[in-house]
Design a protein around this motif. Sequence first.
Motif, PDB file in Angstrom:
ATOM      1  N   MET A  49      -6.232  -3.991  -2.223  1.00 55.15           N
ATOM      2  CA  MET A  49      -5.455  -2.769  -1.967  1.00 55.15           C
ATOM      3  C   MET A  49      -5.695  -1.791  -3.120  1.00 55.15           C
ATOM      4  N   VAL A  50      -5.816  -0.491  -2.768  1.00 58.61           N
ATOM      5  CA  VAL A  50      -5.984   0.528  -3.797  1.00 58.61           C
ATOM      6  C   VAL A  50      -4.830   1.523  -3.677  1.00 58.61           C
ATOM      7  N   VAL A  51      -4.120   1.737  -4.776  1.00 54.37           N
ATOM      8  CA  VAL A  51      -3.017   2.704  -4.800  1.00 54.37           C
ATOM      9  C   VAL A  51      -3.497   3.915  -5.593  1.00 54.37           C
ATOM     10  N   VAL A  52      -3.493   5.071  -4.941  1.00 56.23           N
ATOM     11  CA  VAL A  52      -4.047   6.270  -5.585  1.00 56.23           C
ATOM     12  C   VAL A  52      -2.907   7.092  -6.190  1.00 56.23           C
ATOM     13  N   GLY A  53      -2.967   7.347  -7.481  1.00 55.25           N
ATOM     14  CA  GLY A  53      -1.946   8.151  -8.160  1.00 55.25           C
ATOM     15  C   GLY A  53      -2.125   9.649  -7.949  1.00 55.25           C
ATOM     16  N   ILE A  94     -11.241  10.223  -1.240  1.00 52.90           N
ATOM     17  CA  ILE A  94     -11.453   8.802  -1.562  1.00 52.90           C
ATOM     18  C   ILE A  94     -11.134   7.909  -0.361  1.00 52.90           C
ATOM     19  N   TYR A  95     -10.150   8.299   0.447  1.00 53.80           N
ATOM     20  CA  TYR A  95      -9.788   7.521   1.643  1.00 53.80           C
ATOM     21  C   TYR A  95     -10.987   7.459   2.605  1.00 53.80           C
ATOM     22  N   ILE A 135      -3.713   3.317  -0.295  1.00 55.20           N
ATOM     23  CA  ILE A 135      -2.413   3.963  -0.142  1.00 55.20           C
ATOM     24  C   ILE A 135      -2.603   5.420  -0.531  1.00 55.20           C
ATOM     25  N   GLY A 136      -2.656   6.270   0.483  1.00 50.27           N
ATOM     26  CA  GLY A 136      -2.958   7.688   0.286  1.00 50.27           C
ATOM     27  C   GLY A 136      -3.581   8.193   1.571  1.00 50.27           C
ATOM     28  N   GLY A 187       0.525   6.763   3.430  1.00 49.01           N
ATOM     29  CA  GLY A 187       0.797   6.955   2.014  1.00 49.01           C
ATOM     30  C   GLY A 187       2.059   7.754   1.780  1.00 49.01           C
ATOM     31  N   PHE A 188       2.165   8.272   0.564  1.00 51.88           N
ATOM     32  CA  PHE A 188       3.371   9.002   0.164  1.00 51.88           C
ATOM     33  C   PHE A 188       3.250  10.479   0.525  1.00 51.88           C
TER      34      PHE A 188
END
Length: 424
Positions: free
Chosen positions: A65-69, A78-79, A94-95, A272-273
């Motif tokens: 899993m990759v969480v993008v800040g 990037i997605y 996540i994004g 994502g957020f």
Amino acid sequence: MNILILGSGGREHAFAKKITESSLCKQLFIAPGNAGTSNIGTNVSISVEDFDKIKDFCINNTIQMVVVGPEDLLVKGIYDFFQNDNQLQHIPIIGPSKLGATLEGSKEFAKEFMTRHNIPTAHYQSFTKETIEQGKAFLATMQPPYVLKADGLAQGKGVLIINNLQQAQDELEQMLINAKFGNASTKVVVEEFLSGIELSCFVLTDGKNYKILPTAKDYKRIGEADTGLNTGGMGAISPVPFADEDFLQKIETRIVQPTIKGLQQDKIDYKGFIFIGLIKVGNDPYVIEYNVRMGDPETEVVLPRIQSDLVELLKATSEGKLANFELKITPQTAVTVVLVSGGYPENYQKGFLISGLETIEESIVFHAGTSQKNKQIVTSGGRVLAITSLDNNLVQALEKSYKNISKITFEKMYFRKDIGFEFI
Ligand code: AMP
Ligand code: GLY
């Protein structure tokens, strides 16, 4: 799971802390991270701009899993980079997709989205250098103050609020003709000024379902009583005292629901957020802007209030199973106060030794601009640390943070002593 977080600020340290608290997390990597994240995970020295290096890292370390800040990676796609690569497409990001990230990457796109889906926002028109005369004429039909927004990403500096018509018309020319914000201002959104109090609403969506996370309010100005230059954020509180049940209900039905429905109708891939910047005008919420990520320092007060397992929550997001997820939030108040390098947001020095961190009790220290040098922690950015506390009310939470701050020192350290001031 092996998880990779991309980014290096207080937001990413807050994600890292919550992720390592989950029993689902086996190994956590943060690229590039900071001194705080290196204590709880493994920092990886790759530039987040370098998608090929990220790819190699993910494959070599079986990342699941990759969480993008930060937003710029999402705006750069990037997605889509992961989706379009045979070796990467099984790894959830996540994004949002690049198209989804355009909600932050283009103000005009966001305004068109809101108009199309009947989401309350300020009236506007957008202009290019070909239509500059119409832009000036449009300004002349409006009441001051005038709001001019560079269409693209401009490091938080692209919004101008101007009282005088002539000056607003001149600035429009600076933006469109003289590229005041580079490519970001080839298009400019001119909009009606909304007068009210601001707050932020955070939503996590799997593209169909959503969970509303705690509200927060950040303090953007460098000086006390909200004066002086804009910064990335000098502190935050959660929940927002004036956002009562009735107001939250309006946010959900008038803004969150049509936003999620709009993403589906427009076929925008979004897991994502969503960080919705709102303004309360009278008793009604209006959208100021969408961001396609979590806020910093808002994350440092929002995540500590989430009692549910964050990795389970993110996994449910990536699998489209948010509907059945039970989100638990503590009713306690969270505050964070950001310690910055003297001179920030303008020029400042780095490399100063930070002392007192081992003496902190009852607060959480999130690192932002810090690095390790000869086993010591030194400053390496404008925003250095965020000191978060939870308690039964705002006053008590603030007391904890300020008491702990008095034990931390570094040369030229500065912080606002009035976070949450208007609610006390
Ligand atoms: P943004 O970069 O879109 O967040 O805008 C920066 C700041 O400008 C916001 O946080 C608001 O304080 C202010 N702002 C933006 N749009 C408006 C508006 N239409 N009316 C009043 N204030 C605004
Ligand atoms: N604190 C504002 C932001 O993250 O954009």
